[in-house]
Motif scaffolding. Structure first.
Motif, PDB file in Angstrom:
ATOM      1  N   TRP A 142      -1.141   4.600  -7.904  1.00  0.00           N
ATOM      2  CA  TRP A 142      -2.456   4.158  -7.613  1.00  0.00           C
ATOM      3  C   TRP A 142      -3.732   4.321  -6.282  1.00  0.00           C
ATOM      4  CZ3 TRP A 142       1.224  -0.037  -8.637  1.00  0.00           C
ATOM      5  CH2 TRP A 142       1.973  -0.311 -10.450  1.00  0.00           C
ATOM      6  N   LYS A 143      -5.079   3.652  -6.912  1.00  0.00           N
ATOM      7  CA  LYS A 143      -5.973   3.966  -5.790  1.00  0.00           C
ATOM      8  C   LYS A 143      -6.325   1.658  -5.383  1.00  0.00           C
ATOM      9  CE  LYS A 143      -6.378   8.155  -5.886  1.00  0.00           C
ATOM     10  NZ  LYS A 143      -5.993   9.064  -4.338  1.00  0.00           N
ATOM     11  N   TYR A 144      -6.159   2.159  -4.615  1.00  0.00           N
ATOM     12  CA  TYR A 144      -7.187   0.389  -3.845  1.00  0.00           C
ATOM     13  C   TYR A 144      -8.341   0.283  -2.503  1.00  0.00           C
ATOM     14  CZ  TYR A 144      -5.102   0.672   0.718  1.00  0.00           C
ATOM     15  OH  TYR A 144      -4.961   1.010   1.502  1.00  0.00           O
ATOM     16  N   LYS A 145      -8.421  -0.835  -3.089  1.00  0.00           N
ATOM     17  CA  LYS A 145      -9.652  -1.113  -2.076  1.00  0.00           C
ATOM     18  C   LYS A 145      -9.879  -2.149  -1.545  1.00  0.00           C
ATOM     19  CE  LYS A 145     -13.132   1.840  -4.117  1.00  0.00           C
ATOM     20  NZ  LYS A 145     -15.018   2.201  -5.444  1.00  0.00           N
ATOM     21  N   THR A 156       0.883  -1.154  -0.031  1.00  0.00           N
ATOM     22  CA  THR A 156       0.126  -0.536   0.132  1.00  0.00           C
ATOM     23  C   THR A 156       1.108   1.327   0.208  1.00  0.00           C
ATOM     24  OG1 THR A 156      -0.530  -0.088   2.546  1.00  0.00           O
ATOM     25  CG2 THR A 156      -2.311  -0.883   0.516  1.00  0.00           C
ATOM     26  N   LYS A 216       1.247   3.659  -2.875  1.00  0.00           N
ATOM     27  CA  LYS A 216       0.868   5.779  -3.285  1.00  0.00           C
ATOM     28  C   LYS A 216       2.142   6.111  -3.944  1.00  0.00           C
ATOM     29  CE  LYS A 216       0.390   8.815   1.268  1.00  0.00           C
ATOM     30  NZ  LYS A 216       0.320   9.352   2.218  1.00  0.00           N
ATOM     31  N   GLY A 270      -4.655   2.573 -11.911  1.00  0.00           N
ATOM     32  CA  GLY A 270      -3.593   2.609 -11.348  1.00  0.00           C
ATOM     33  C   GLY A 270      -3.826   3.159 -13.118  1.00  0.00           C
TER      34      GLY A 270
END
Length: 359
Positions: free
Chosen positions: A153-156, A145, A149, A177
């Motif tokens: 990139w974005k994560y769920k 994570t 950052k 991303g």
């Protein structure tokens, strides 16, 4: 990555730079704006690489001179000066190498596959080692994570199964991303081994634990067509966050693809419908990866690849805490800055893996 391999790569870039230097001034290229723009962009990147290459050769030459003094000169003062100079040269060489790796990859878009540009599903699972393995899943999750950052990139989180004392038995992420998500993370699939003294160890003995990482490219429904009659759907009460809602409704979803026997779960959303959609997305990626691995196994004899079979039972990396070392066993590369690596500074290792794969 050995210095000889890097020099070979830099030499190829220099030849390419010289060829582009000649062609970019030709009238037919200048008149073609699109082609000229592409070549100019490549020329600019290669120019930086060539500059670093020339600096690299100078430093290697200086290193030889210093080594000659250390081996043959009897003057103590000269040897002390030569030793100090050698440390400076080695630091400069290391800096040039890192810059070269980064530039080589910014200019190697031709090596990208269609999958390399895709978003991914990342699965982390505890393996041997009990509670310590669950704790290491949490450590690796933090490492990734922090890297996400840095990469923008974005994560769920799609699915979580907590460990007995601390950490996670399993956690699944949906990661998106702008570019190169799968292309950077595809080498992470496999067994990650940790060697350290667990907090629960009273006698100070080093334990070995392991977790598995799977990185799957996300695919659209047009790429993998799933027949709903082939899916068995089960619902159950979520064991994750959600307050009072958790015990009231069966919002968690488990899907089993009957032909391939692949099973996925999703319980992070309060809505059963949303959990179903996310589970279908993960299932689609797993089916796609399964078919991809079957094809790659057929050609793996001809081409030995770091990601040829996607075999996640193979030990790929060891994180040795007592020695402050992380080692990737596929390229026999060790980095002696485990703290930095665990804080998300993993791009250097990824770049080396890319170089090896493209070689």
């Amino acid at each position: 990555m050995k210095k000889t391999s890097l020099i070979q790569k830099l030499e190829v870039s220099k030849k390419e730079f010289l060829e582009i230097s000649k062609s970019i001034i030709q009238p037919n290229i200048i008149s073609d704006k699109k082609k000229y723009r592409i070549l100019l962009k490549k020329y600019t990147t290669l120019e930086k690489i060539v500059f670093l290459y020339e600096e690299y050769k100078k430093k290697l030459s200086s290193l030889k001179e210093v080594d000659f003094i250390l081996e043959n000169d009897s003057d103590t003062e000269m040897k002390e000066l030569a030793t100090t100079e050698k440390y400076k040269i080695l630091e400069n060489l290391s800096s040039i190498e890192k810059k070269s790796y980064n530039l080589l990859f910014s200019s190697k878009e031709e090596y990208e596959t269609e999958d390399d540009r895709k978003a991914v599903i990342v699965e982390l699972r505890s393996g041997t080692g009990g509670d310590e393995a669950c704790i290491f899943v949490e450590d690796i999750l933090r490492m990734y994570t922090m890297y996400f950052k840095k990469s923008g990139w974005k994560y769920k989180i799609i699915h979580v199964q907590k460990g007995g004392i601390k950490g996670y038995k399993e956690i699944i992420l949906d990661l998106n991303g702008e570019k190169g998500v799968y292309g950077n993370l595809k080498f992470e699939s496999g067994v990650h081994r940790v060697q350290r003294i667990p907090k629960t160890e009273s006698q100070g003995r080093v334990h070995t634990s392991a977790i598995t990482v799977a990185v799957l490219p996300k695919v659209k429904d047009i790429e993998v067509n799933i027949n709903l009659s082939d899916i068995k759907k089960d619902t159950f009460r979520s064991s994750g966050s959600g307050g009072q809602h958790v015990n009231k409704t069966e919002s968690a979803v488990r899907l089993t693809h009957i032909p391939s026997k692949i099973t996925v779960e999703c319980q992070e959303e309060r809505s059963q419908h949303k959990n179903f959609e996310k589970a279908i997305s993960v299932l689609r990626s797993k089916i796609y990866q399964n078919e991809k691995e079957k094809r790659l196994r057929k050609i793996s004899i001809k081409r030995k690849s770091l990601v040829s079979t996607g075999d996640r039972s193979i030990k790929i990396r060891t994180y040795n805490y007592p020695k402050n070392r992380v080692t990737d066993h596929r390229i026999h590369k060790s980095i002696y800055n485990l703290a930095g690596f665990m804080n998300g500074n993993i791009q250097e290792m990824i770049n080396l893996l890319k170089l090896f794969e493209n070689k």
